[in-house]
Design an enzyme around this catalytic site. Structure first.
Site, PDB file in Angstrom:
ATOM      1  N   MET A   1       0.855  -0.982   0.012  1.00  0.00           N
ATOM      2  CA  MET A   1       0.029   0.054   0.021  1.00  0.00           C
ATOM      3  C   MET A   1       1.051   1.193  -0.062  1.00  0.00           C
ATOM      4  SD  MET A   1      -2.790  -1.447   2.656  1.00  0.00           S
ATOM      5  CE  MET A   1      -1.574  -2.646   3.635  1.00  0.00           C
TER       6      MET A   1
ATOM      7  N   ILE B   1       1.882  11.936  27.848  1.00  0.00           N
ATOM      8  CA  ILE B   1       2.392  13.131  26.869  1.00  0.00           C
ATOM      9  C   ILE B   1       1.319  13.955  26.343  1.00  0.00           C
ATOM     10  CG2 ILE B   1       3.612  13.138  24.882  1.00  0.00           C
ATOM     11  CD1 ILE B   1       5.671  11.421  26.078  1.00  0.00           C
TER      12      ILE B   1
ATOM     13  N   ARG C   1       7.945   2.345  22.094  1.00  0.00           N
ATOM     14  CA  ARG C   1       7.240   1.710  21.137  1.00  0.00           C
ATOM     15  C   ARG C   1       6.710   2.868  20.158  1.00  0.00           C
ATOM     16  NH1 ARG C   1       1.309   2.122  23.364  1.00  0.00           N
ATOM     17  NH2 ARG C   1       1.114   3.835  24.694  1.00  0.00           N
TER      18      ARG C   1
ATOM     19  N   GLU D   1     -14.327   0.604  29.950  1.00  0.00           N
ATOM     20  CA  GLU D   1     -13.340   0.567  30.996  1.00  0.00           C
ATOM     21  C   GLU D   1     -14.145   0.133  32.237  1.00  0.00           C
ATOM     22  OE1 GLU D   1      -9.931   2.838  28.811  1.00  0.00           O
ATOM     23  OE2 GLU D   1     -11.135   3.901  30.225  1.00  0.00           O
TER      24      GLU D   1
ATOM     25  N   GLY E   1     -18.723   8.314  24.721  1.00  0.00           N
ATOM     26  CA  GLY E   1     -18.434   8.561  23.291  1.00  0.00           C
ATOM     27  C   GLY E   1     -19.593   9.541  22.640  1.00  0.00           C
TER      28      GLY E   1
ATOM     29  N   SER F   1     -10.485  11.894  13.488  1.00  0.00           N
ATOM     30  CA  SER F   1      -9.542  11.129  13.954  1.00  0.00           C
ATOM     31  C   SER F   1      -9.953  10.997  15.426  1.00  0.00           C
ATOM     32  CB  SER F   1      -8.101  11.462  13.786  1.00  0.00           C
ATOM     33  OG  SER F   1      -7.273  10.740  14.594  1.00  0.00           O
TER      34      SER F   1
ATOM     35  N   ASP G   1      -7.417  11.672  25.935  1.00  0.00           N
ATOM     36  CA  ASP G   1      -6.303  12.597  26.794  1.00  0.00           C
ATOM     37  C   ASP G   1      -6.560  13.850  26.789  1.00  0.00           C
ATOM     38  OD1 ASP G   1      -5.058   9.969  26.900  1.00  0.00           O
ATOM     39  OD2 ASP G   1      -4.024  10.123  24.962  1.00  0.00           O
TER      40      ASP G   1
ATOM     41  N   THR H   1      -9.608  16.961  13.995  1.00  0.00           N
ATOM     42  CA  THR H   1      -8.113  16.927  13.279  1.00  0.00           C
ATOM     43  C   THR H   1      -7.855  15.738  12.834  1.00  0.00           C
ATOM     44  OG1 THR H   1      -7.038  16.490  15.583  1.00  0.00           O
ATOM     45  CG2 THR H   1      -7.563  18.923  15.151  1.00  0.00           C
TER      46      THR H   1
ATOM     47  N   GLY I   1      -5.273  12.385  11.763  1.00  0.00           N
ATOM     48  CA  GLY I   1      -4.267  11.709  12.047  1.00  0.00           C
ATOM     49  C   GLY I   1      -4.051  11.710  13.716  1.00  0.00           C
TER      50      GLY I   1
END
Length: 304
Positions: free
Chosen positions: A20, A34, A82, A181, A217, A241, A247, A280, A282
């Site tokens: 791809m 972060i 990671r 959760e 949600g 996205s 966060d 926004t 990605g």
């Protein structure tokens, strides 16, 4: 405790076994805590990020934080930080997110994280822990952070999942689980609003948190305390996205409390930041103008 180098790109279609061709990549420093620090800075607040990182990805992550002007302390580790990979499929508009488990941390590395935190909490109003724990870190790790917050006089905000959430015992001011959760934490389906509120108030009665904000949600959020609860309507926005939306919500709730907002308005501010991040592409997080507009619009609608 489990940061990531976030990589986002796009492809016309995601097809098994096919090669791809992707669009230009975007690189961002990622991971729950972060992202919280990044959003606080975007919204004009002050935050300091403490995190373990190692290897080329860890150095790249630190460089991106420096690019973004986020004050931080990296705890060097032997393992390699990671990477998380997000692909937007242009043909369908669907998003594919590939999240790796992260490196193992030794006992010494874990202690170094707590010791570094001690050095930086002298003037902190809040300590926020957000995200998963990496392999080899015991699920009760956040108890140590809660104890540290108590000793320093800071309030502790926690957003985690799985066994780390189940191991929460005391010292948390605000807990922000998703409905999934919370279900996993209490071991029940929680189909109705009454059952969701009851489960949250059980955790509060057990001393595990003073306040619980359940993110629902598309259904909005539930703000639950020992005295009662309030359902807050969702903010309808076009979704590009979902990366970092939770966060962003945690960051803005905490910043709102620092600025003197009451719980309801702080949670509404958090929901505005989460919704703005959904807009926004990605791994990009919210934009300040969008957050402030979405926050204000909630009260315009209420007035009407």
């Amino acid at each position: 405790m489990n940061p990531a180098l976030d990589i986002a790109t796009s492809a016309e279609a995601v097809i098994p076994t096919e090669k791809m061709r992707c669009g230009p990549p975007r690189y961002d420093p990622g991971g729950g805590g972060i992202n919280v620090a990044r959003v606080v800075k975007i919204l004009g607040g002050e935050a300091f990020a403490v995190f373990p990182a190692g290897g080329p990805a860890g150095l790249a992550l630190e460089g991106l934080l420096e690019r973004d002007g986020v004050p931080h302390q990296r705890i060097p580790i032997k393992g390699v930080t990671r990477e998380s990979f997000t692909v937007d499929e242009r043909r369908s508009g669907q998003q594919y997110r590939f999240v790796l488990p992260g490196p193992s941390l030794s006992g010494d590395e874990q202690r170094a994280c707590l010791e570094s935190l001690v050095e930086h909490v002298a003037n902190a109003r809040f300590i926020v822990a957000s995200g998963s724990l990496p392999p080899e870190v015991k699920p009760d790790f956040f108890r140590g952070v809660a104890d540290l917050a108590k000793r320093s006089g800071a309030r502790f905000v926690l957003d985690t999942s799985g066994e780390a959430l189940r191991q929460t015992r005391q010292g948390v001011y605000l807990l922000k689980p998703s409905l999934r959760e919370l279900r996993e934490c209490v071991g029940r389906e929680l189909r109705s609003e009454a059952e969701q509120v009851e489960a949250a108030q059980e955790l509060i009665a057990d001393g595990r948190s003073e306040v619980i904000v359940i993110s629902l949600g598309a259904q909005g959020a539930l703000l639950v305390t020992a005295q009662g609860f309030q359902r807050l309507a969702p903010i309808d926005v076009p979704i590009r996205s979902a990366v970092g939306a939770g966060d962003s919500m945690v960051a803005a709730i905490t910043l709102g409390l620092v600025r003197g907002l009451d719980l309801e308005h702080a949670v509404r501010f958090g929901m505005a930041a989460g919704a703005a991040t959904l807009m926004t592409p990605g791994t990009e997080l919210c934009r300040r103008d969008d957050v402030e507009k979405l926050y204000s619009n909630q009260f315009i609608r209420k007035a009407i």
